[in-house]
Design a protein around this motif. Structure first.
Motif, PDB file in Angstrom:
ATOM      1  N   TYR A   1     -19.360 -21.934  25.836  1.00 35.69           N
ATOM      2  CA  TYR A   1     -19.363 -20.567  25.343  1.00 35.69           C
ATOM      3  C   TYR A   1     -18.771 -20.561  23.927  1.00 35.69           C
ATOM      4  CZ  TYR A   1     -20.382 -19.686  30.243  1.00 35.69           C
ATOM      5  OH  TYR A   1     -20.943 -19.703  31.487  1.00 35.69           O
ATOM      6  N   THR A   2     -17.711 -19.812  23.700  1.00 35.96           N
ATOM      7  CA  THR A   2     -17.138 -19.738  22.367  1.00 35.96           C
ATOM      8  C   THR A   2     -16.477 -21.057  21.973  1.00 35.96           C
ATOM      9  OG1 THR A   2     -16.769 -17.368  22.541  1.00 35.96           O
ATOM     10  CG2 THR A   2     -15.445 -18.558  20.917  1.00 35.96           C
ATOM     11  N   MET A   3     -16.735 -21.468  20.733  1.00 40.49           N
ATOM     12  CA  MET A   3     -16.060 -22.614  20.136  1.00 40.49           C
ATOM     13  C   MET A   3     -15.277 -22.115  18.933  1.00 40.49           C
ATOM     14  SD  MET A   3     -19.018 -25.553  20.414  1.00 40.49           S
ATOM     15  CE  MET A   3     -17.883 -26.942  20.553  1.00 40.49           C
ATOM     16  N   ALA A   4     -14.125 -22.702  18.693  1.00 37.27           N
ATOM     17  CA  ALA A   4     -13.253 -22.182  17.633  1.00 37.27           C
ATOM     18  C   ALA A   4     -12.447 -23.296  16.989  1.00 37.27           C
ATOM     19  CB  ALA A   4     -12.311 -21.121  18.198  1.00 37.27           C
TER      20      ALA A   4
ATOM     21  N   ASP B   1      -2.629 -20.810  14.904  1.00 35.60           N
ATOM     22  CA  ASP B   1      -3.405 -19.596  14.685  1.00 35.60           C
ATOM     23  C   ASP B   1      -4.899 -19.912  14.637  1.00 35.60           C
ATOM     24  OD1 ASP B   1      -0.926 -18.406  12.356  1.00 35.60           O
ATOM     25  OD2 ASP B   1      -1.212 -17.825  14.450  1.00 35.60           O
ATOM     26  N   VAL B   2      -5.696 -18.961  15.052  1.00 34.57           N
ATOM     27  CA  VAL B   2      -7.147 -19.133  14.988  1.00 34.57           C
ATOM     28  C   VAL B   2      -7.619 -19.018  13.547  1.00 34.57           C
ATOM     29  CG1 VAL B   2      -7.608 -16.695  15.442  1.00 34.57           C
ATOM     30  CG2 VAL B   2      -9.342 -18.417  15.992  1.00 34.57           C
ATOM     31  N   VAL B   3      -8.534 -19.881  13.185  1.00 34.62           N
ATOM     32  CA  VAL B   3      -9.127 -19.878  11.848  1.00 34.62           C
ATOM     33  C   VAL B   3     -10.511 -19.241  11.871  1.00 34.62           C
ATOM     34  CG1 VAL B   3      -9.967 -21.355   9.974  1.00 34.62           C
ATOM     35  CG2 VAL B   3      -7.856 -21.948  11.199  1.00 34.62           C
TER      36      VAL B   3
ATOM     37  N   CYS C   1      -9.731 -28.181  17.444  1.00 38.80           N
ATOM     38  CA  CYS C   1     -10.946 -27.620  18.010  1.00 38.80           C
ATOM     39  C   CYS C   1     -10.627 -27.043  19.392  1.00 38.80           C
ATOM     40  CB  CYS C   1     -11.976 -28.735  18.126  1.00 38.80           C
ATOM     41  SG  CYS C   1     -13.520 -28.266  18.901  1.00 38.80           S
ATOM     42  N   ASN C   2     -11.249 -25.921  19.720  1.00 42.21           N
ATOM     43  CA  ASN C   2     -11.040 -25.272  21.009  1.00 42.21           C
ATOM     44  C   ASN C   2     -12.375 -24.777  21.531  1.00 42.21           C
ATOM     45  OD1 ASN C   2     -10.548 -22.426  22.467  1.00 42.21           O
ATOM     46  ND2 ASN C   2      -8.838 -23.774  22.892  1.00 42.21           N
TER      47      ASN C   2
END
Length: 122
Positions: free
Chosen positions: A32-35, A46-48, A95-96
């Protein structure tokens, strides 16, 4: 099991560019979502930037207009193109991803890579 492996970090001068990659492997049904997240010394993670399976993107205000997140669903890979880098971008980048690993349970698990160092310095 699932693994996320980042690559592409390094040392770059201010104003330079880097491209990070993160490949997911293992028993994957869908992603699903990659971040991308980052964590500087002494600071929180923190999310980039994030990208959905369909390609919708979101960015932290600090990187808008400089960073671009993209993904290749066929390769289970997410990228982060970083341009006009600044010293304050120096951090470990992680990576998440939300990954579904079975056909019978729709709930995805959340996975992290090991991180890659990005240093912006002259």
């Amino acid at each position: 099991q699932v693994q996320l492996v980042e690559s592409g970090g390094g040392l770059v001068q201010p104003g330079g560019s880097l491209r990070l990659s993160c490949a997911a492997s293992g028993s994957i049904f869908s992603i699903y979502t990659m971040a991308w997240y980052r964590q500087a010394p002494g600071k929180q993670r923190d999310v980039v930037a994030a990208v959905t399976y369909e390609g919708s993107t979101n960015y932290a205000d600090s990187v808008k207009g400089r960073f671009t997140i993209s993904r290749d669903n066929a390769k289970n890979t997410v990228y982060l193109q970083m341009n006009s880098l600044k010293p304050e971008d120096t951090a470990v980048y992680y990576c998440n991803a939300d990954i579904r690993i079975t056909t019978w349970d729709p709930r995805p698990g959340n996975y992290w890579g090991q991180g890659t160092q990005v240093t912006v310095s002259s």
